[in-house]
Design a protein around this motif. Sequence first.
Motif, PDB file in Angstrom:
ATOM      1  N   LEU A  19      42.445  46.616  36.458  1.00 16.29           N
ATOM      2  CA  LEU A  19      41.300  46.190  37.255  1.00 16.29           C
ATOM      3  C   LEU A  19      40.034  46.088  36.417  1.00 16.29           C
ATOM      4  O   LEU A  19      39.698  46.995  35.658  1.00 16.29           O
ATOM      5  N   GLU A  20      39.348  44.941  36.523  1.00 19.49           N
ATOM      6  CA  GLU A  20      37.966  44.788  36.044  1.00 19.49           C
ATOM      7  C   GLU A  20      37.098  44.810  37.292  1.00 19.49           C
ATOM      8  O   GLU A  20      36.835  43.780  37.908  1.00 19.49           O
ATOM      9  N   GLU A  21      36.669  46.011  37.678  1.00 21.34           N
ATOM     10  CA  GLU A  21      36.072  46.196  38.998  1.00 21.34           C
ATOM     11  C   GLU A  21      34.789  45.401  39.183  1.00 21.34           C
ATOM     12  O   GLU A  21      34.512  44.903  40.274  1.00 21.34           O
ATOM     13  N   ASP A  22      33.989  45.274  38.104  1.00 16.38           N
ATOM     14  CA  ASP A  22      32.730  44.557  38.249  1.00 16.38           C
ATOM     15  C   ASP A  22      32.953  43.078  38.562  1.00 16.38           C
ATOM     16  O   ASP A  22      32.110  42.428  39.173  1.00 16.38           O
ATOM     17  N   ARG A  23      34.125  42.545  38.162  1.00 20.32           N
ATOM     18  CA  ARG A  23      34.438  41.145  38.429  1.00 20.32           C
ATOM     19  C   ARG A  23      35.388  40.983  39.613  1.00 20.32           C
ATOM     20  O   ARG A  23      35.686  39.864  40.007  1.00 20.32           O
ATOM     21  N   ARG A  24      35.907  42.108  40.126  1.00 18.12           N
ATOM     22  CA  ARG A  24      36.874  42.090  41.233  1.00 18.12           C
ATOM     23  C   ARG A  24      38.129  41.307  40.856  1.00 18.12           C
ATOM     24  O   ARG A  24      38.716  40.590  41.664  1.00 18.12           O
ATOM     25  N   VAL A  25      38.511  41.466  39.588  1.00 17.52           N
ATOM     26  CA  VAL A  25      39.672  40.763  39.035  1.00 17.52           C
ATOM     27  C   VAL A  25      40.664  41.795  38.519  1.00 17.52           C
ATOM     28  O   VAL A  25      40.283  42.802  37.909  1.00 17.52           O
ATOM     29  N   ALA A  26      41.945  41.550  38.756  1.00 14.54           N
ATOM     30  CA  ALA A  26      43.006  42.384  38.185  1.00 14.54           C
ATOM     31  C   ALA A  26      43.870  41.527  37.274  1.00 14.54           C
ATOM     32  O   ALA A  26      44.325  40.452  37.660  1.00 14.54           O
ATOM     33  N   GLU A  27      44.065  41.992  36.059  1.00 12.09           N
ATOM     34  CA  GLU A  27      44.886  41.285  35.069  1.00 12.09           C
ATOM     35  C   GLU A  27      46.305  41.846  35.103  1.00 12.09           C
ATOM     36  O   GLU A  27      46.503  43.061  35.029  1.00 12.09           O
ATOM     37  N   ILE A  28      47.276  40.962  35.240  1.00 12.45           N
ATOM     38  CA  ILE A  28      48.673  41.382  35.258  1.00 12.45           C
ATOM     39  C   ILE A  28      49.351  40.940  33.962  1.00 12.45           C
ATOM     40  O   ILE A  28      49.055  39.861  33.427  1.00 12.45           O
ATOM     41  N   GLY A  29      50.215  41.803  33.441  1.00 14.97           N
ATOM     42  CA  GLY A  29      50.939  41.480  32.219  1.00 14.97           C
ATOM     43  C   GLY A  29      52.289  42.167  32.227  1.00 14.97           C
ATOM     44  O   GLY A  29      52.480  43.187  32.903  1.00 14.97           O
ATOM     45  N   TRP A  30      53.254  41.622  31.474  1.00 16.62           N
ATOM     46  CA  TRP A  30      54.608  42.149  31.509  1.00 16.62           C
ATOM     47  C   TRP A  30      55.375  41.804  30.235  1.00 16.62           C
ATOM     48  O   TRP A  30      55.001  40.922  29.491  1.00 16.62           O
ATOM     49  N   TRP A  31      56.474  42.516  30.023  1.00 17.77           N
ATOM     50  CA  TRP A  31      57.500  42.112  29.061  1.00 17.77           C
ATOM     51  C   TRP A  31      58.814  42.748  29.486  1.00 17.77           C
ATOM     52  O   TRP A  31      58.834  43.754  30.193  1.00 17.77           O
ATOM     53  N   ILE A  32      59.911  42.132  29.050  1.00 16.12           N
ATOM     54  CA  ILE A  32      61.237  42.557  29.505  1.00 16.12           C
ATOM     55  C   ILE A  32      62.199  42.580  28.317  1.00 16.12           C
ATOM     56  O   ILE A  32      62.067  41.788  27.369  1.00 16.12           O
ATOM     57  N   ASP A  33      63.144  43.486  28.371  1.00 19.99           N
ATOM     58  CA  ASP A  33      64.200  43.571  27.359  1.00 19.99           C
ATOM     59  C   ASP A  33      64.976  42.259  27.312  1.00 19.99           C
ATOM     60  O   ASP A  33      65.263  41.642  28.345  1.00 19.99           O
TER      61      ASP A  33
END
Length: 201
Positions: free
Chosen positions: A92-106
């Motif tokens: 969460l970047e609360e000041d921007r009300r944005v949540a960044e999602i990221g992932w990786w998989i085997d």
Amino acid sequence: MLPDVLPDAAIDLGGGVVLALRDSGTVDEMLRLTERNLDRLREWEGWAHGDQTRAGMVEYTEWNLAAWRGGTVAPMVIRVGGVPVGSISLRLEEDRRVAEIGWWIDGEWEGRGLVTRAAEALVELARRSDRIDVVQARIGLGNVRSRRVAERLGMSVERTLPGALQVGAVRHDAALYVLDVATAHQGDSSEEFDMSDISDV
């Protein structure tokens, strides 16, 4: 702070697939998983070009746990039958009300829909938060698999970010994917959760 709707210890995605907190008990198994996938990860992940050590994994895990306790990160392990097969997080970047999602998989589990299922679960958490208006992901233009995941989530490209991804000695252009979740808050009286209620299974 980022609220959390996990009911107890984890999110059960069905079929033996679970999202669990990436806590201190995951250090050794996540280090082994990372080392096994380094060649793949180094194609698109800048952090994968650094030294992969147990001390570094401990530091990274503790940093994430501190952010989790502060309510700004949901750092999760994707488990199948109790075995870790990937990592996914919502930051969460609360000041921007944005949540960044990221992932990786085997690599052995790639192409089986696990990342999409895990990402859908975290996006649903964002929809239930009145502190998040947008979920976003920065994905290399050539990272076709991750771009397909974003599109299956209903995300769209807001703009291209030239040279935004530093991966080793190379800079890649990135697509900024966004998903508006603000409308989900309207008229939603469901109880928010506290991210610090998450514990590992």
